[in-house]
Design a protein around this motif. Structure first.
Motif, PDB file in Angstrom:
ATOM      1  N   ASP A   1      20.900 111.274  33.698  1.00  0.00           N
ATOM      2  CA  ASP A   1      21.637 111.846  34.833  1.00  0.00           C
ATOM      3  C   ASP A   1      22.353 110.790  35.658  1.00  0.00           C
ATOM      4  N   THR A   2      21.796 109.578  35.734  1.00  0.00           N
ATOM      5  CA  THR A   2      22.325 108.565  36.643  1.00  0.00           C
ATOM      6  C   THR A   2      23.011 107.411  35.944  1.00  0.00           C
ATOM      7  N   GLY A   3      22.698 107.194  34.658  1.00  0.00           N
ATOM      8  CA  GLY A   3      23.316 106.098  33.930  1.00  0.00           C
ATOM      9  C   GLY A   3      22.675 104.753  34.188  1.00  0.00           C
ATOM     10  N   ASP A   4      21.558 104.692  34.898  1.00  0.00           N
ATOM     11  CA  ASP A   4      20.832 103.449  35.150  1.00  0.00           C
ATOM     12  C   ASP A   4      19.542 103.441  34.337  1.00  0.00           C
ATOM     13  N   LEU A   5      18.855 102.293  34.365  1.00  0.00           N
ATOM     14  CA  LEU A   5      17.542 102.250  33.731  1.00  0.00           C
ATOM     15  C   LEU A   5      16.652 103.301  34.378  1.00  0.00           C
TER      16      LEU A   5
ATOM     17  N   SER B   1      21.433 104.020  25.169  1.00  0.00           N
ATOM     18  CA  SER B   1      22.792 103.537  25.425  1.00  0.00           C
ATOM     19  C   SER B   1      22.806 102.020  25.293  1.00  0.00           C
ATOM     20  N   TRP B   2      24.021 101.500  25.032  1.00  0.00           N
ATOM     21  CA  TRP B   2      24.208 100.058  24.875  1.00  0.00           C
ATOM     22  C   TRP B   2      24.635  99.435  26.192  1.00  0.00           C
ATOM     23  N   PHE B   3      24.313  98.147  26.352  1.00  0.00           N
ATOM     24  CA  PHE B   3      24.856  97.361  27.452  1.00  0.00           C
ATOM     25  C   PHE B   3      24.926  95.909  27.012  1.00  0.00           C
ATOM     26  N   ILE B   4      25.608  95.087  27.794  1.00  0.00           N
ATOM     27  CA  ILE B   4      25.779  93.662  27.479  1.00  0.00           C
ATOM     28  C   ILE B   4      24.863  92.868  28.395  1.00  0.00           C
ATOM     29  N   PRO B   5      23.769  92.327  27.883  1.00  0.00           N
ATOM     30  CA  PRO B   5      22.850  91.554  28.730  1.00  0.00           C
ATOM     31  C   PRO B   5      23.556  90.393  29.417  1.00  0.00           C
ATOM     32  N   GLY B   6      23.279  90.245  30.710  1.00  0.00           N
ATOM     33  CA  GLY B   6      23.867  89.166  31.478  1.00  0.00           C
ATOM     34  C   GLY B   6      25.261  89.470  31.990  1.00  0.00           C
TER      35      GLY B   6
ATOM     36  N   ILE C   1      23.530  96.412  35.354  1.00  0.00           N
ATOM     37  CA  ILE C   1      22.489  97.402  35.094  1.00  0.00           C
ATOM     38  C   ILE C   1      21.362  97.256  36.108  1.00  0.00           C
ATOM     39  N   LYS C   2      20.840  98.392  36.561  1.00  0.00           N
ATOM     40  CA  LYS C   2      19.760  98.397  37.554  1.00  0.00           C
ATOM     41  C   LYS C   2      18.874  99.604  37.300  1.00  0.00           C
ATOM     42  N   VAL C   3      17.702  99.617  37.951  1.00  0.00           N
ATOM     43  CA  VAL C   3      16.777 100.739  37.819  1.00  0.00           C
ATOM     44  C   VAL C   3      17.233 101.871  38.730  1.00  0.00           C
TER      45      VAL C   3
END
Length: 780
Positions: free
Chosen positions: A595-599, A610-615, A619-621
């Motif tokens: 629903d929120t797109g965060d962790l 979902s994918w993300f680019i570390p660093g 991204i947040k909780v």
């Protein structure tokens, strides 16, 4: 010796000396050549005419079949390599027969003399013309070797109709190059130049006359090559000869484009990257698709197919029918500059991902917003509220794309278009935030180059239309491989335009990453897709720029895109990510709060990978879903959990700016109830997030003009937590007013430096410095 003969001898000597003193003449490059365009399999696409409307191709002597060379010498001049360019004994016999005995005219021309006649267009039926021919032959012999002269003859000799040179004759008549001629074909052609009109091989009478001359030559050939008797049956059969009228005219838009831009004197063989079979397939698909959709006003389109692994253009169809004047069929839609609609949006998202602004599930706002004098609107004239970035891209929402473009810092989309070589770009300020929404004009080939970056890991490389073109050794990389992978992953989830395979085909599980575009006033419908080794672009529209409400990317161009991909892939389950392997990239897949797109926080009701680019990715909780104590009897939010009296319930604590957008989009939220009246302020202030001031803007100096001093207002706004109802505004510790959460408060400014502070109704606060100055008269 009589006076006439003496004068002739003196004239001959003087003329000989003069001719020998003339510099080396140009033998072949003094005239233009045809261009023979071939596909990547070596099949002829098109043969153009030279400037004088003749078919003429130059070929080196060593690239001519040995049988033709030997037979030509046997037939024309068997002593060619032994005499000095003229045959004195033959000339004497010819002179005696023609001018003394007067039995019949005899030419006695050697190959060198024939080259002289062809090169300088000499009239050699009279004595003076024959003398000039002889002198020119001696001049050629002085400056050129025997092989060079023989090569010139085979390139200049007439072979019937408007065909000059053995290469053009071989290609036209037998659909093969001169080096591949068979013995019957070689002997047939070598007798044509002596009488090209009478021995024209494309007519029945001409071929019979050719055969009359060829058969004695074959008998002479057998005397030297007895083993050739095994080919007697081939000489008895009629030859399959193609007249010039039946020459192929394939990929006309591409060959016309190349014909226009190749260097003026570059003739001969032009090897293109076109795959003849793929070209034919694309042409057929476009023609059939237009025929099927005429009922909705679809009459024209264009298709281009690129192999992104080699950057070779595999097919180019510039219009539905090159010969249809009603649709301006000879216009090349693949190189025409048009509005790309929304097809540039993926690159705005990719740039934003590289700059750490978003990841695929970042929450974006699809809500009314004004940037100065520009207020972007969506295609459907509606707003969907907060959206995940991947959903906003797939749905092609204009407002989130404009907002992202406003945040991306240079090098941004404009610089990317510059690097891609887009022509006729105006200054960046001309386009503003409309750049990503179709406000610029580019070509289909530009789009192919841009989209090829995605499966190539961000490398921007030039397209190749010719096999002789060199590959780019040091391509620029405006995008990271990680951002490209994320964009392809998103676009692969864009629902296909075809729900079922074409008749006679089966579903293959093919994955296509694709994007559509619709230009202003429905003038252009686009679809660009990536799967397997190909990037395919489709355009539907009219070259006169007239619009049609049927020209919507998904409905008008999308189905044709998928038809073409189905034919390209066959039974192969192609993927869209190409060589981008997640295990080799700096990307990570984790479960995110759907629903929120965060962790996901503790109370997130559902997750999705979902994918993300570390660093890089921001991204947040997620803190949107929170459990709070609620009084079982009053339904109000309790100060604290009390077993037996309260129960923990989960609510959505959306920030006030997103709450407002949800409301405007008609989306109901499960917001928390108010606190009980006896809850102290300290308890409330520790229960959620503090407000964040959005206006006044940090670092911005506000300027006042004397004539508007009494009416000027500066808006104060802040993003507050979901449980906030009211905000209290202070300027330098002086209370100036209140506003509801999500609304603005307007302050009447005075000159000076101030501290603006906001406190929500739970005691949580934020502050920001504000500087206000006066505009002096000379600054106005």
């Amino acid at each position: 010796m009589n006076k006439t003969l003496r004068a002739a001898v003196i004239l001959l000597l003087v003329t000989t000396a003069a001719i020998l003193a003339i510099p080396r003449p140009n033998l072949l490059s003094y005239q233009s050549s045809s261009r023979a365009f071939f596909d990547r399999q070596g099949k002829l696409l098109r043969l153009t005419l030279a400037d004088d409307d003749r078919y003429r191709l130059q070929v080196p002597l060593q690239e001519i079949a040995p049988a033709l060379r030997e037979a030509t010498l046997l037939y024309e001049d068997h002593d060619f390599y032994r005499h000095p360019g003229v045959d004195p004994l033959a000339l004497l016999r010819a002179f005696w027969t023609s001018y003394v005995v007067r039995e019949r005219p005899v030419g006695a021309s050697t190959i060198t003399m024939q080259v002289a006649r062809l090169r300088w267009h000499l009239q050699t039926r009279n004595l003076s013309g024959k003398l000039v021919q002889i002198l020119r032959a001696l001049q050629l012999s002085r400056h050129y070797s025997k092989d060079e002269i023989f090569e010139a003859y085979l390139n200049l000799a007439p072979y019937g109709r408007n065909i000059e040179g053995i290469e053009a004759a071989s290609l036209i008549y037998f659909n093969k190059t001169a080096k591949d001629l068979s013995l019957p074909e070689a002997l047939s052609l070598c007798v044509v130049p002596q009488n090209p009109v009478r021995r024209n091989p494309t007519t029945e009478q001409g071929f019979q006359a050719l055969k009359v001359a060829r058969d004695p030559l074959f008998r002479r050939w057998l005397a030297k090559h007895p083993n050739a008797a095994t080919q007697q049956s081939f000489f008895d059969m009629p030859l399959q000869i193609r007249p010039p009228e039946q020459l192929p005219f394939r990929a006309p838009h591409l060959t016309t484009e190349l014909e226009r831009h190749l260097p003026l004197m570059q003739g001969g063989h032009i090897d293109t990257t076109i795959d003849g079979d793929v070209q034919r397939m694309a042409e057929q698909h476009l023609a059939r698709y237009v025929a099927r959709r005429k009922d909705v006003g679809i009459n024209n389109g264009a298709v281009a197919i690129l192999n992104y692994q080699t950057m070779e253009l595999t097919a180019l169809v510039g219009s539905a029918d090159f010969f249809d004047a009603a649709i301006q069929g000879q216009v090349n839609g693949c190189s025409a500059q048009r509005s790309p609609g929304s097809t540039l949006k993926p690159f705005v998202y990719a740039l934003a991902m590289d700059q750490g602004l978003i990841h695929p599930m970042s929450m974006l706002k699809d809500a009314p917003h004004r940037y100065g004098g520009f207020a972007p609107e969506n295609y459907d004239q509606a707003f969907l509220g907060p959206m995940l970035a991947r959903d906003a891209l797939i749905a092609s929402r204009n407002v989130p794309a404009a907002a992202l473009q406003a945040k991306v810092h240079p090098p941004g989309l404009y610089e990317l278009l510059q690097n891609a070589g887009v022509q006729n770009l105006k200054p960046a300020s001309y386009y503003g935030l409309a750049l990503a929404l179709g406000g610029v004009e580019l070509t289909m080939l530009d789009l192919l180059k841009l989209y090829a970056m995605l499966p190539n890991g961000g490398r921007l490389q030039p397209l190749r239309m010719l096999n002789t073109a060199s590959k780019s050794e040091n391509p620029s990389s405006p995008l990271s491989s990680e951002a490209c992978f994320l964009i392809l992953d998103i676009l692969s989830d864009n629902p296909p335009a075809l729900r079922a395979p074409l008749p006679g085909q089966h579903s293959t599980g093919m994955e296509v990453a694709w994007k559509t575009g619709t230009s202003h006033a429905f003038r252009d419908a686009w679809a660009v897709g990536i799967s397997g080794p190909y990037v395919v672009a489709v355009w539907i529209g009219n070259f006169d720029g007239s619009g049609n409400r049927a020209f919507v990317g998904r409905q008008a161009a999308g189905p044709l895109l998928f038809e073409i991909f189905q034919s390209l892939s066959g039974a192969q389950p192609w993927q869209a990510t190409g060589n981008l392997k997640p295990g080799l990239l700096n990307v990570k897949q984790v479960d995110m709060c759907a629903d929120t797109g965060d962790l996901p926080g503790r109370y997130c009701p559902r997750t999705t990978p979902s994918w993300f680019i570390p660093g890089v990715s921001p991204i947040k909780v997620s803190a949107i879903h929170r459990a709070v104590p609620v009084d079982s009897q009053t339904g109000l939010r309790a100060c604290r959990q009390q077993p037996g009296r309260t129960e923990m319930r989960i609510f959505e604590f959306w920030p006030s700016d997103l709450q407002r957008i949800f409301r405007e989009a008609g989306i109901a939220l499960k917001t928390p109830p108010p606190f009980e009246a006896d809850c102290d302020l300290d308890t409330q202030s520790l229960s959620g997030a503090a407000p964040k001031i959005q206006s006044p803007v940090a670092g911005l100096a506000y300027r006042l003009q004397s004539e508007t001093l009494n009416t000027a207002k500066i808006p104060f706004s802040a993003v507050a937590d979901a449980d906030v109802r009211q905000l209290f505004w202070f300027v330098d510790d002086t209370f100036v007013g209140t506003s509801k959460a999500g609304e603005n408060f307007f302050w009447s400014p005075v000159s000076g430096n101030f501290v603006v502070r906001v406190v929500d109704d739970h005691g949580r606060a934020d502050h920001r410095n504000l500087r206000v100055g006066m505009v002096r008269d000379q600054e106005k």
